[in-house]
Scaffold this active site. Structure first.
Site, PDB file in Angstrom:
ATOM      1  N   ARG A 227       0.975  -1.175   0.408  1.00  0.00           N
ATOM      2  CA  ARG A 227       0.235  -0.697  -0.021  1.00  0.00           C
ATOM      3  C   ARG A 227       0.812   1.189  -0.311  1.00  0.00           C
ATOM      4  O   ARG A 227       0.524   2.320  -1.063  1.00  0.00           O
ATOM      5  CB  ARG A 227      -0.801   0.027   1.174  1.00  0.00           C
ATOM      6  CG  ARG A 227      -2.253   0.600   1.093  1.00  0.00           C
ATOM      7  CD  ARG A 227      -3.008  -0.334   2.441  1.00  0.00           C
ATOM      8  NE  ARG A 227      -3.851  -1.430   1.612  1.00  0.00           N
ATOM      9  CZ  ARG A 227      -3.872  -1.781   2.900  1.00  0.00           C
ATOM     10  NH1 ARG A 227      -3.946  -1.787   3.891  1.00  0.00           N
ATOM     11  NH2 ARG A 227      -4.029  -3.443   3.042  1.00  0.00           N
TER      12      ARG A 227
ATOM     13  N   GLN B  16      -5.147  31.329 -19.096  1.00  0.00           N
ATOM     14  CA  GLN B  16      -5.378  31.469 -17.467  1.00  0.00           C
ATOM     15  C   GLN B  16      -5.621  30.298 -17.099  1.00  0.00           C
ATOM     16  O   GLN B  16      -5.322  29.556 -15.789  1.00  0.00           O
ATOM     17  CB  GLN B  16      -5.888  32.512 -16.677  1.00  0.00           C
ATOM     18  CG  GLN B  16      -5.041  33.453 -16.443  1.00  0.00           C
ATOM     19  CD  GLN B  16      -5.742  35.238 -15.608  1.00  0.00           C
ATOM     20  OE1 GLN B  16      -7.068  34.949 -15.896  1.00  0.00           O
ATOM     21  NE2 GLN B  16      -5.426  36.515 -16.003  1.00  0.00           N
TER      22      GLN B  16
ATOM     23  N   ILE C  64      -5.805  19.160 -20.554  1.00  0.00           N
ATOM     24  CA  ILE C  64      -4.943  19.969 -21.481  1.00  0.00           C
ATOM     25  C   ILE C  64      -4.977  19.297 -22.765  1.00  0.00           C
ATOM     26  O   ILE C  64      -4.656  19.881 -23.468  1.00  0.00           O
ATOM     27  CB  ILE C  64      -4.428  19.891 -20.638  1.00  0.00           C
ATOM     28  CG1 ILE C  64      -4.458  20.763 -19.358  1.00  0.00           C
ATOM     29  CG2 ILE C  64      -3.093  20.648 -21.512  1.00  0.00           C
ATOM     30  CD1 ILE C  64      -3.160  21.347 -18.434  1.00  0.00           C
ATOM     31  N   LEU C  65      -4.638  17.985 -23.001  1.00  0.00           N
ATOM     32  CA  LEU C  65      -4.134  17.308 -24.465  1.00  0.00           C
ATOM     33  C   LEU C  65      -5.277  17.339 -25.093  1.00  0.00           C
ATOM     34  O   LEU C  65      -4.980  16.849 -26.384  1.00  0.00           O
ATOM     35  CB  LEU C  65      -3.877  16.263 -24.292  1.00  0.00           C
ATOM     36  CG  LEU C  65      -2.359  15.955 -23.925  1.00  0.00           C
ATOM     37  CD1 LEU C  65      -1.866  16.509 -22.679  1.00  0.00           C
ATOM     38  CD2 LEU C  65      -1.846  14.701 -24.021  1.00  0.00           C
TER      39      LEU C  65
ATOM     40  N   GLU D 169      -5.532  -2.555  -2.376  1.00  0.00           N
ATOM     41  CA  GLU D 169      -5.184  -2.505  -1.411  1.00  0.00           C
ATOM     42  C   GLU D 169      -6.239  -1.435  -1.067  1.00  0.00           C
ATOM     43  O   GLU D 169      -6.005  -0.871  -0.012  1.00  0.00           O
ATOM     44  CB  GLU D 169      -3.491  -2.078  -2.265  1.00  0.00           C
ATOM     45  CG  GLU D 169      -3.035  -2.796  -2.305  1.00  0.00           C
ATOM     46  CD  GLU D 169      -2.742  -3.724  -0.913  1.00  0.00           C
ATOM     47  OE1 GLU D 169      -2.593  -3.431  -0.258  1.00  0.00           O
ATOM     48  OE2 GLU D 169      -1.999  -4.749  -1.383  1.00  0.00           O
TER      49      GLU D 169
ATOM     50  N   THR E 293     -10.278   0.706  -1.222  1.00  0.00           N
ATOM     51  CA  THR E 293     -10.519   1.879  -1.987  1.00  0.00           C
ATOM     52  C   THR E 293     -10.333   2.890  -1.111  1.00  0.00           C
ATOM     53  O   THR E 293     -10.243   2.176  -0.349  1.00  0.00           O
ATOM     54  CB  THR E 293     -12.596   1.212  -2.078  1.00  0.00           C
ATOM     55  OG1 THR E 293     -13.341   1.252  -1.026  1.00  0.00           O
ATOM     56  CG2 THR E 293     -12.465   0.122  -3.098  1.00  0.00           C
ATOM     57  N   HIS E 294     -10.541   3.509  -1.595  1.00  0.00           N
ATOM     58  CA  HIS E 294     -10.669   5.378  -1.032  1.00  0.00           C
ATOM     59  C   HIS E 294     -11.255   5.591  -0.350  1.00  0.00           C
ATOM     60  O   HIS E 294     -10.811   5.602   1.092  1.00  0.00           O
ATOM     61  CB  HIS E 294     -11.539   6.426  -2.074  1.00  0.00           C
ATOM     62  CG  HIS E 294     -10.976   7.821  -1.862  1.00  0.00           C
ATOM     63  ND1 HIS E 294     -10.366   8.349  -2.287  1.00  0.00           N
ATOM     64  CD2 HIS E 294     -11.989   8.928  -1.038  1.00  0.00           C
ATOM     65  CE1 HIS E 294      -9.658   9.611  -1.661  1.00  0.00           C
ATOM     66  NE2 HIS E 294     -11.413  10.002  -1.547  1.00  0.00           N
TER      67      HIS E 294
HETATM   68  C1  LIG Z   1      -6.986  -5.215 -10.620  1.00  0.00           C
HETATM   69  C2  LIG Z   1      -6.817  -5.467  -9.444  1.00  0.00           C
HETATM   70  C3  LIG Z   1      -6.426  -6.650  -8.723  1.00  0.00           C
HETATM   71  C4  LIG Z   1      -6.276  -7.331  -7.364  1.00  0.00           C
HETATM   72  N1  LIG Z   1      -5.966  -8.011  -6.737  1.00  0.00           N
HETATM   73  C5  LIG Z   1      -5.578  -8.291  -5.901  1.00  0.00           C
HETATM   74  C6  LIG Z   1      -5.011  -9.316  -5.145  1.00  0.00           C
HETATM   75  O1  LIG Z   1      -3.457  -9.319  -5.920  1.00  0.00           O
HETATM   76  N2  LIG Z   1      -5.070  -9.617  -4.139  1.00  0.00           N
HETATM   77  C7  LIG Z   1      -6.932  -9.476  -3.760  1.00  0.00           C
HETATM   78  O2  LIG Z   1      -7.538 -10.238  -2.968  1.00  0.00           O
HETATM   79  N3  LIG Z   1      -7.164  -9.323  -4.333  1.00  0.00           N
HETATM   80  C8  LIG Z   1      -7.135  -8.670  -5.338  1.00  0.00           C
HETATM   81  N4  LIG Z   1      -8.078  -7.483  -5.927  1.00  0.00           N
HETATM   82  C9  LIG Z   1      -9.182  -7.064  -5.362  1.00  0.00           C
HETATM   83  C10 LIG Z   1      -9.616  -6.231  -4.350  1.00  0.00           C
HETATM   84  O3  LIG Z   1      -8.523  -5.925  -3.546  1.00  0.00           O
HETATM   85  C11 LIG Z   1     -11.048  -5.982  -4.715  1.00  0.00           C
HETATM   86  O4  LIG Z   1     -11.563  -6.071  -6.155  1.00  0.00           O
HETATM   87  C12 LIG Z   1     -10.873  -4.489  -3.135  1.00  0.00           C
HETATM   88  O5  LIG Z   1     -10.746  -5.135  -2.240  1.00  0.00           O
HETATM   89  C13 LIG Z   1     -12.807  -4.512  -3.625  1.00  0.00           C
HETATM   90  O6  LIG Z   1     -13.632  -5.492  -3.287  1.00  0.00           O
HETATM   91  P1  LIG Z   1     -14.624  -6.285  -3.892  1.00  0.00           P
HETATM   92  O7  LIG Z   1     -14.247  -5.502  -5.520  1.00  0.00           O
HETATM   93  O8  LIG Z   1     -14.843  -6.598  -3.100  1.00  0.00           O
HETATM   94  O9  LIG Z   1     -15.876  -4.424  -3.831  1.00  0.00           O
HETATM   95  P2  LIG Z   1     -16.653  -4.263  -3.086  1.00  0.00           P
HETATM   96  O10 LIG Z   1     -16.221  -4.315  -1.301  1.00  0.00           O
HETATM   97  O11 LIG Z   1     -17.954  -5.465  -3.321  1.00  0.00           O
HETATM   98  O12 LIG Z   1     -16.955  -2.752  -2.867  1.00  0.00           O
HETATM   99  C14 LIG Z   1     -17.436  -1.610  -3.819  1.00  0.00           C
HETATM  100  C15 LIG Z   1     -17.566  -0.729  -3.001  1.00  0.00           C
HETATM  101  O13 LIG Z   1     -18.701  -0.445  -1.707  1.00  0.00           O
HETATM  102  C16 LIG Z   1     -17.973   0.436  -1.027  1.00  0.00           C
HETATM  103  N5  LIG Z   1     -18.260  -0.777   0.228  1.00  0.00           N
HETATM  104  C17 LIG Z   1     -17.566  -1.053   0.616  1.00  0.00           C
HETATM  105  N6  LIG Z   1     -18.087  -1.546   2.010  1.00  0.00           N
HETATM  106  C18 LIG Z   1     -18.161  -0.799   2.549  1.00  0.00           C
HETATM  107  C19 LIG Z   1     -18.510   0.540   3.758  1.00  0.00           C
HETATM  108  N7  LIG Z   1     -18.515  -0.951   4.826  1.00  0.00           N
HETATM  109  N8  LIG Z   1     -18.579   0.866   3.635  1.00  0.00           N
HETATM  110  C20 LIG Z   1     -18.321   1.859   3.256  1.00  0.00           C
HETATM  111  N9  LIG Z   1     -18.127   1.717   1.604  1.00  0.00           N
HETATM  112  C21 LIG Z   1     -17.518   0.923   1.039  1.00  0.00           C
HETATM  113  C22 LIG Z   1     -16.148   0.343  -2.028  1.00  0.00           C
HETATM  114  O14 LIG Z   1     -15.407   1.241  -1.211  1.00  0.00           O
HETATM  115  C23 LIG Z   1     -16.375   0.446  -2.972  1.00  0.00           C
HETATM  116  O15 LIG Z   1     -16.332   1.565  -3.826  1.00  0.00           O
HETATM  117  C24 LIG Z   1      -7.848  -6.826  -6.664  1.00  0.00           C
HETATM  118  C25 LIG Z   1      -8.372  -5.798  -7.636  1.00  0.00           C
HETATM  119  C26 LIG Z   1      -7.804  -5.208  -8.936  1.00  0.00           C
HETATM  120  C27 LIG Z   1      -8.956  -4.621  -9.505  1.00  0.00           C
END
Ligand SMILES: Cc1cc2nc3c(=O)[nH]c(=O)nc-3n(C[C@H](O)[C@H](O)[C@H](O)COP(=O)(O)OP(=O)(O)OC[C@H]3O[C@@H](n4cnc5c(N)ncnc54)[C@H](O)[C@@H]3O)c2cc1C
Length: 189
Positions: free
Chosen positions: A47, A84, A142-143, A168, A170-171
């Site tokens: 991370r 600007q 810009i591009l 790693e 989400t926001h």
């Molecule tokens: C390119 C890529 C590579 C990856 N590689 C790996 C890897 O090597 N190993 C691995 O283990 N995983 C991997 N992942 C999986 C990744 O860690 C998960 O996709 C991520 O943790 C989100 O989980 P999800 O897709 O199930 O989304 P969800 O958990 O369903 O979340 C969907 C949305 O809901 C929001 N959300 C969920 N829970 C809450 C909450 N309690 N409160 C508020 N908002 C919430 C999230 O922020 C998100 O916006 C990878 C994903 C991608 C896209």
């Protein structure tokens, strides 16, 4: 005193005479190694690396946009960098990149001192990936049409940053980690 028998990976058996002094030193060095290893362990190492990597992507987008804005001429044969609104975007980028670099450096120093908390790493990953996404979007503006073709690096970084923003953590999830750290209240469920 005791004799410890150990076997290496090549099946070579080694006998070591263990005296109380040797045992003390062995324990000490193991404890020292563990302490150093603990100090070097960052919560969420991948991370924090993402926090640094996002800065690199943002710098590439900024540099590309800056060079493009100085070279591209529109209305009255003026470079678009003379406007600007274009300068505002470039200034936003370089300011946010500088802040993100300082955040990454600060968290890196906390890590070196063994004081990095997962919430620090959350802030680094959350902020720097967001900053890089915003920088890529402004660079893409810009591009103009050249912002979406692969003659330039912008779209490649934008695509990559979209996936980086999900893995790693989400926001939103990093906001919850930091929120719990500062309030002591978990808002995950
Ligand atoms: C390119 C890529 C590579 C990856 N590689 C790996 C890897 O090597 N190993 C691995 O283990 N995983 C991997 N992942 C999986 C990744 O860690 C998960 O996709 C991520 O943790 C989100 O989980 P999800 O897709 O199930 O989304 P969800 O958990 O369903 O979340 C969907 C949305 O809901 C929001 N959300 C969920 N829970 C809450 C909450 N309690 N409160 C508020 N908002 C919430 C999230 O922020 C998100 O916006 C990878 C994903 C991608 C896209």
């Amino acid at each position: 005193m005791m004799v410890r028998m150990t076997a290496s990976s090549t099946n070579e058996v080694k006998a070591t005479i263990i005296t109380p002094r040797v045992e003390r030193e062995r324990r000490h060095s193991t404890a020292a190694r563990m302490a150093v290893s603990r100090a070097r362990t960052v919560p969420g190492l991948t991370r924090s690396r993402i926090g640094w990597g996002a800065v690199g992507a943002a710098m590439a987008c900024y540099q590309t946009a800056l060079e493009y804005a100085k070279a591209r001429r529109q209305f009255e044969d003026k470079p678009i960098a003379a406007h600007q609104l274009v300068q505002d975007k470039l200034v936003w980028m370089i300011t946010e990149i500088s802040k993100a670099q300082l955040l990454a450096l600060h968290v890196g120093r906390l890590k070196d001192q063994g004081r990095a908390h997962p919430a620090h790493v959350s802030m680094l990953k959350m902020n720097n990936v967001w900053m890089a996404q915003e920088t890529a979007r402004k660079a893409r503006d810009i591009l103009g049409a050249n912002g979406i073709v692969d003659d330039y690096c912008i779209m490649r970084h934008m695509n990559n940053l979209e996936s980086v923003s999900t893995y790693e953590g989400t926001h939103d999830i990093h906001r919850l980690v930091i929120g719990e750290r500062i309030t002591g209240i978990s808002a995950f469920v």
